[in-house]
Design a protein around this motif. Structure first.
Motif, PDB file in Angstrom:
ATOM      1  N   TYR A  31     120.502 -48.598  31.680  1.00 39.12           N
ATOM      2  CA  TYR A  31     120.946 -49.876  31.160  1.00 39.12           C
ATOM      3  C   TYR A  31     119.533 -50.702  31.045  1.00 39.12           C
ATOM      4  N   MET A  32     118.301 -50.108  31.240  1.00 41.71           N
ATOM      5  CA  MET A  32     117.068 -51.025  31.396  1.00 41.71           C
ATOM      6  C   MET A  32     116.427 -50.900  30.120  1.00 41.71           C
ATOM      7  N   GLY A  33     116.212 -49.883  29.510  1.00 45.97           N
ATOM      8  CA  GLY A  33     115.542 -49.837  28.275  1.00 45.97           C
ATOM      9  C   GLY A  33     114.160 -50.158  28.146  1.00 45.97           C
ATOM     10  N   GLU A  34     113.503 -50.096  29.449  1.00 48.07           N
ATOM     11  CA  GLU A  34     112.284 -50.627  29.600  1.00 48.07           C
ATOM     12  C   GLU A  34     110.984 -49.527  29.132  1.00 48.07           C
ATOM     13  N   CYS A  35     111.173 -49.063  27.918  1.00 44.63           N
ATOM     14  CA  CYS A  35     110.295 -47.987  27.375  1.00 44.63           C
ATOM     15  C   CYS A  35     108.752 -48.275  27.403  1.00 44.63           C
ATOM     16  N   GLY A  36     108.373 -49.333  27.227  1.00 46.08           N
ATOM     17  CA  GLY A  36     106.966 -49.820  26.982  1.00 46.08           C
ATOM     18  C   GLY A  36     106.275 -49.914  28.402  1.00 46.08           C
ATOM     19  N   LEU A  37     107.046 -50.118  29.418  1.00 42.65           N
ATOM     20  CA  LEU A  37     106.581 -50.217  30.854  1.00 42.65           C
ATOM     21  C   LEU A  37     106.022 -48.686  31.255  1.00 42.65           C
ATOM     22  N   ARG A  38     106.432 -47.801  30.662  1.00 36.34           N
ATOM     23  CA  ARG A  38     106.272 -46.341  31.260  1.00 36.34           C
ATOM     24  C   ARG A  38     106.049 -46.132  32.725  1.00 36.34           C
ATOM     25  N   GLY A  39     107.534 -46.442  33.382  1.00 31.80           N
ATOM     26  CA  GLY A  39     108.013 -46.100  34.498  1.00 31.80           C
ATOM     27  C   GLY A  39     108.556 -44.923  34.614  1.00 31.80           C
ATOM     28  N   GLY A  40     108.576 -44.049  35.826  1.00 35.43           N
ATOM     29  CA  GLY A  40     109.489 -43.118  36.091  1.00 35.43           C
ATOM     30  C   GLY A  40     109.086 -42.333  37.216  1.00 35.43           C
ATOM     31  N   TRP A  41     109.769 -41.204  37.706  1.00 38.30           N
ATOM     32  CA  TRP A  41     109.690 -40.593  38.795  1.00 38.30           C
ATOM     33  C   TRP A  41     110.167 -39.236  38.625  1.00 38.30           C
ATOM     34  N   MET A  42     109.710 -38.317  39.615  1.00 38.70           N
ATOM     35  CA  MET A  42     110.208 -36.991  39.846  1.00 38.70           C
ATOM     36  C   MET A  42     110.376 -36.791  41.315  1.00 38.70           C
ATOM     37  N   GLU A  43     111.594 -35.940  41.535  1.00 34.76           N
ATOM     38  CA  GLU A  43     111.560 -35.492  42.896  1.00 34.76           C
ATOM     39  C   GLU A  43     111.266 -33.930  42.808  1.00 34.76           C
ATOM     40  N   LEU A  44     110.625 -33.255  43.933  1.00 33.57           N
ATOM     41  CA  LEU A  44     110.707 -31.807  43.837  1.00 33.57           C
ATOM     42  C   LEU A  44     111.403 -31.331  45.130  1.00 33.57           C
ATOM     43  N   VAL A  45     112.166 -30.278  44.634  1.00 38.54           N
ATOM     44  CA  VAL A  45     112.974 -29.617  45.536  1.00 38.54           C
ATOM     45  C   VAL A  45     112.704 -28.117  45.765  1.00 38.54           C
ATOM     46  N   ASN A  46     112.464 -27.803  47.087  1.00 37.15           N
ATOM     47  CA  ASN A  46     112.148 -26.321  47.368  1.00 37.15           C
ATOM     48  C   ASN A  46     110.745 -25.896  46.929  1.00 37.15           C
ATOM     49  N   VAL A  47     110.037 -26.781  46.442  1.00 42.70           N
ATOM     50  CA  VAL A  47     108.754 -26.327  45.886  1.00 42.70           C
ATOM     51  C   VAL A  47     107.757 -25.893  47.219  1.00 42.70           C
ATOM     52  N   GLY A  48     106.953 -25.030  46.950  1.00 40.85           N
ATOM     53  CA  GLY A  48     106.011 -24.652  48.133  1.00 40.85           C
ATOM     54  C   GLY A  48     104.924 -25.823  48.367  1.00 40.85           C
ATOM     55  N   GLU A  49     104.803 -26.024  49.723  1.00 40.29           N
ATOM     56  CA  GLU A  49     103.888 -26.825  50.061  1.00 40.29           C
ATOM     57  C   GLU A  49     102.383 -26.722  49.369  1.00 40.29           C
ATOM     58  N   GLY A  50     102.110 -25.514  49.031  1.00 40.67           N
ATOM     59  CA  GLY A  50     100.787 -25.424  48.602  1.00 40.67           C
ATOM     60  C   GLY A  50     100.896 -25.587  46.959  1.00 40.67           C
ATOM     61  N   VAL A  51     101.796 -25.116  46.507  1.00 45.48           N
ATOM     62  CA  VAL A  51     102.098 -25.545  45.108  1.00 45.48           C
ATOM     63  C   VAL A  51     102.040 -27.233  44.871  1.00 45.48           C
ATOM     64  N   GLN A  52     103.025 -27.818  45.736  1.00 44.91           N
ATOM     65  CA  GLN A  52     102.831 -29.437  45.587  1.00 44.91           C
ATOM     66  C   GLN A  52     101.586 -29.847  45.837  1.00 44.91           C
ATOM     67  N   ALA A  53     100.967 -29.362  46.819  1.00 46.73           N
ATOM     68  CA  ALA A  53      99.637 -29.946  46.979  1.00 46.73           C
ATOM     69  C   ALA A  53      98.662 -29.819  45.753  1.00 46.73           C
ATOM     70  N   GLN A  54      98.528 -28.517  45.189  1.00 44.51           N
ATOM     71  CA  GLN A  54      98.018 -28.500  43.819  1.00 44.51           C
ATOM     72  C   GLN A  54      98.246 -29.479  42.728  1.00 44.51           C
ATOM     73  N   LEU A  55      99.830 -29.619  42.641  1.00 42.80           N
ATOM     74  CA  LEU A  55     100.327 -30.410  41.549  1.00 42.80           C
ATOM     75  C   LEU A  55     100.007 -31.787  41.829  1.00 42.80           C
ATOM     76  N   TYR A  56      99.897 -32.352  43.003  1.00 42.71           N
ATOM     77  CA  TYR A  56      99.559 -33.648  43.214  1.00 42.71           C
ATOM     78  C   TYR A  56      97.901 -33.716  43.148  1.00 42.71           C
ATOM     79  N   LYS A  57      97.280 -32.848  43.356  1.00 38.40           N
ATOM     80  CA  LYS A  57      95.838 -32.872  43.055  1.00 38.40           C
ATOM     81  C   LYS A  57      95.476 -33.006  41.592  1.00 38.40           C
ATOM     82  N   ALA A  58      96.123 -32.182  40.719  1.00 39.33           N
ATOM     83  CA  ALA A  58      96.135 -32.270  39.395  1.00 39.33           C
ATOM     84  C   ALA A  58      96.586 -33.720  38.859  1.00 39.33           C
ATOM     85  N   ILE A  59      97.643 -34.061  39.357  1.00 40.04           N
ATOM     86  CA  ILE A  59      97.958 -35.647  38.954  1.00 40.04           C
ATOM     87  C   ILE A  59      97.031 -36.750  39.442  1.00 40.04           C
TER      88      ILE A  59
END
Length: 519
Positions: free
Chosen positions: A339-367
Motif C-alpha cells: 500500500y506504500m508504493g515508495e519506489c524511489g526511497l529504495r527501502g527493503g529487507w531480507m530475513e535469512l533462515v537456516n543459513v550457516g553462520e559462516g556463510v551469513q558472515a561472508q554475505l554480511y562482509k560482502a554487503i
C-alpha cells in the motif's frame, strides 16, 4: 557549454598543444602515437572486450519500448501532433508515478528525520515526532546524512524482526534481518553467493516462467545458469511440482542446480500461492537440497476473496522436523509495493533462515563493501514494519489511507481482468494479487508475418504499434518468458481508476483496429 562539449574542446586543445610542443613527433596523429596518447580508435573498453555478461543482460521493464515512450513524451512537449495527448506508462510498478498518494505517516516521519528541527517546530502528531527521534538516535551524529551500519540501523532491524514475529507467529532474530536498498539489492547480494562451480558444473538457479526480469538479468550478469520452470497458465498460473522435476532433470547434465526462486504473489502473473502449494515447494527444495529465494514484496497486495498470503517462513516452521531446521531460505520485502508504493526511497529487507553462520558472515562482509542502504529508505522501512497502532495519534488516518489504497487496487484488479476477457482473442487469469495483469492474446498470421519483416518478436511488434498509435506503454511477454507460440504482455493496474478505464477503452479500440488491419 555542456560537460561533454567542454571536455571535447579541452581534449582538442590538449592534443594540439602536445603536437606543437613535441619535437620530432611528426604530424599530430604520429605525435599522439609516439607520445603515448591513446586515440579514439583505441579505447580501453570496447564492445569486443567488454564483460560479455553485461552485453547478454536484458531488462525488459526498462527496455527499448520505455526508451521510445520517453522520446514520445519529449516529442509531445515540443508540440508534435499525434493521435493521443499523453503517454500512459503501464510498464512498471511505480505507484506514485501513476498518481497514488503517499501515506501521510511515512512522509511526516521522513520529513522530521531529514530536517530534525521540525520535531520541535512542525505541527506533527506526537507519535511521528517520537518515531523520528528514535530513528535519529540510531544514526551517527543524529543525522540522516551519516552512514549507518552496513546491514542497517539496529533499531529498525529489531522492528522488522518484531513485524515478522507478529505476521508468522514464530521467533525472528534481528541479527538475521538485513536492510537493503529495495528488495532488488538484497536479492542480488544473495545470488552472488552462488557464483561458483560445483562438481565441475556452473551453478544454476530455477526461476519461474514468466518471471520478473530482475532474475534473468542478474543471472546473466553473474554468469549463473537460468533454469526456467513454467507456471501453469491453464490452472491460474499454478506452480506444479512435476514441472519443477522436469526442469531440474533437464538441467542436471549441464548445471549444478542449487537454488529456486518463487515470487508470491506473482509478478507478472498476479497469482497467490496456496498454503499446500508452498508446502510442496518446500518439500521439493528439501528433497533436492535447494536454497529458496522467497520474493514476497507483494504480501500486502492480495485481492481475491479466496486467496491468502502465507509466508514461506511461516509454512516452513509449521511443517516442523527436517524441513523447519534444514531448508535454507532468504525472504525479501520492500517498501516499493504494498500500500506504500515508495519506489524511489529504495527501502527493503531480507530475513535469512537456516543459513550457516559462516556463510551469513561472508554475505554480511560482502554487503559491507557497499557501505549502507539509504538512511531515508531505512526510515520508511521502520514505518512499514512498525506502523501506528490503535490508540496512536496517527493510527486512524494511517488505517484509512492504507485501506483506501488496497480497496482501489482490488477494484482495478477486477476491472482490468474483466475488460481483457471481454476482448476478442484475449484470455486473462484473475489478478489475485500483486499489481499486474498478464493477458494472453492471439495474433493474426499477417501480423506475425509483419513482425518477421520488421525483425521483431510478434508481441514486441504489437507493443510498439500500441505505443506509437495510442501512447500506452506495456511490456511484451517475451521480456518475462512465455511458452513458444503464445503471446502475452504485462500491464500494471496502477493507473488511477479514471485513467485506467480510459486506457482500457483505448486499448479495446486499438485491438479491433489492429486485428482488422492484419485480418
Amino acid at each position: 557549454m555542456s560537460h561533454v562539449r567542454w571536455l571535447s574542446a579541452r581534449s582538442s586543445r590538449l592534443l594540439s598543444s602536445v603536437a606543437l610542443r613535441s619535437k620530432g613527433c611528426g604530424i599530430l596523429s604520429d605525435s599522439i602515437k609516439t607520445c603515448g596518447i591513446r586515440t579514439m580508435a583505441s579505447k580501453v573498453l570496447t564492445l569486443e572486450n567488454l564483460n560479455p555478461n553485461i552485453i547478454k543482460l536484458q531488462y525488459a521493464v526498462r527496455g527499448p519500448l520505455v526508451i521510445r515512450a520517453a522520446e514520445i513524451e519529449k516529442e509531445l512537449e515540443k508540440g508534435a501532433q499525434k493521435p493521443f495527448k499523453r503517454v500512459i506508462k503501464a510498464n512498471i510498478g511505480d505507484a506514485h508515478a501513476m498518481g497514488q498518494s503517499p501515506i501521510t505517516f511515512i512522509r511526516e516521519v521522513l520529513a522530521c528525520v531529514a530536517l530534525p528541527e521540525l520535531i520541535k517546530t512542525g505541527n506533527f502528531p506526537e507519535d511521528v515526532k517520537k518515531r523520528a527521534t528514535e530513528l535519529l538516535n540510531g544514526m551517527g551524529g543524529r543525522s540522516a546524512g551519516a552512514y549507518t551500519m552496513s546491514h542497517g540501523v539496529e533499531y529498525i532491524r529489531r522492528q522488522v524482526a518484531a513485524y515478522i514475529e507478529r505476521r508468522d507467529g514464530f521467533e525472528s532474530r534481528w541479527q538475521d534481518v538485513c536492510l537493503s536498498g529495495g528488495a532488488s539489492n538484497a536479492i542480488k547480494n544473495v545470488l552472488q553467493l552462488f557464483c561458483n562451480q560445483v562438481d565441475g558444473k556452473p551453478s544454476g538457479v530455477l526461476i519461474p516462467i514468466p518471471q520478473y526480469p530482475l532474475y534473468s538479468a542478474s543471472l546473466a550478469e553473474y554468469g549463473l545458469g537460468q533454469i526456467g520452470y513454467y507456471l501453469d497458465e491453464g490452472q491460474g498460473w499454478a506452480l506444479q511440482t512435476e514441472e519443477l522435476e522436469r526442469a531440474l532433470k533437464e538441467a542436471a547434465s549441464t548445471h549444478a542446480v542449487r537454488a529456486i526462486v518463487v515470487i508470491n504473489p506473482g509478478n507478472p502473473t498476479g497469482q497467490v500461492l496456496t498454503r499446500e502449494n508452498i508446502e510442496e515447494i518446500i518439500k521439493f527444495a528439501h528433497k533436492h537440497k535447494l536454497f529458496i529465494f522467497a520474493d514476497e514484496v507483494y504480501q500486502d497486495n492480495v485481492y481475491d476473496e479466496g486467496s491468502k498470503f502465507y509466508s514461506f517462513k511461516k509454512v516452513l516452521r509449521e511443517m516442523g522436523g527436517a524441513y523447519s531446521s534444514n531448508v535454507e531460505l532468504a525472504s525479501f520485502m520492500s517498501v516499493s509495493k504494498g500500500y506504500m508504493g515508495e519506489c524511489g526511497l529504495r527501502g527493503g529487507w531480507m530475513e535469512l533462515v537456516n543459513v550457516g553462520e559462516g556463510v551469513q558472515a561472508q554475505l554480511y562482509k560482502a554487503i559491507s563493501a557497499m557501505l549502507c542502504p539509504t538512511s531515508l529508505g531505512q526510515a520508511a522501512v521502520s514505518c512499514v514494519a512498525a506502523p501506528p497502532m490503535e490508540g496512536d495519534p496517527s493510527y486512524k488516518q494511517w488505517l484509512q489511507e492504507k485501506t483506501a489504497v488496497l480497496r482501489s487496487l482490488k477494484e482495478r484488479a477486477h476491472m482490468i481482468a474483466k475488460t481483457f476477457n471481454s476482448m476478442e482473442g484475449f484470455t486473462c487469469n484473475p489478478v489475485q494479487g500483486a499489481m499486474y495483469a498478464f493477458p494472453r492474446f492471439e495474433l493474426p498470421p499477417k501480423a506475425i508475418e509483419a513482425a518477421k519483416q520488421a525483425k521483431q518478436p510478434p508481441d514486441v511488434f504489437y507493443a510498439f504499434k500500441l505505443l506509437e498509435e495510442t501512447g500506452i506503454c506495456i511490456v511484451p511477454g517475451s521480456g518475462f518468458g512465455q511458452r513458444d507460440g503464445t503471446y502475452h504482455f504485462r500491464t500494471t493496474i496502477l493507473p488511477q481508476p479514471a485513467l485506467l478505464q480510459e486506457m482500457l477503452n483505448i486499448f479495446q479500440n486499438f485491438h479491433k483496429k489492429f486485428t482488422q488491419q492484419y485480418k
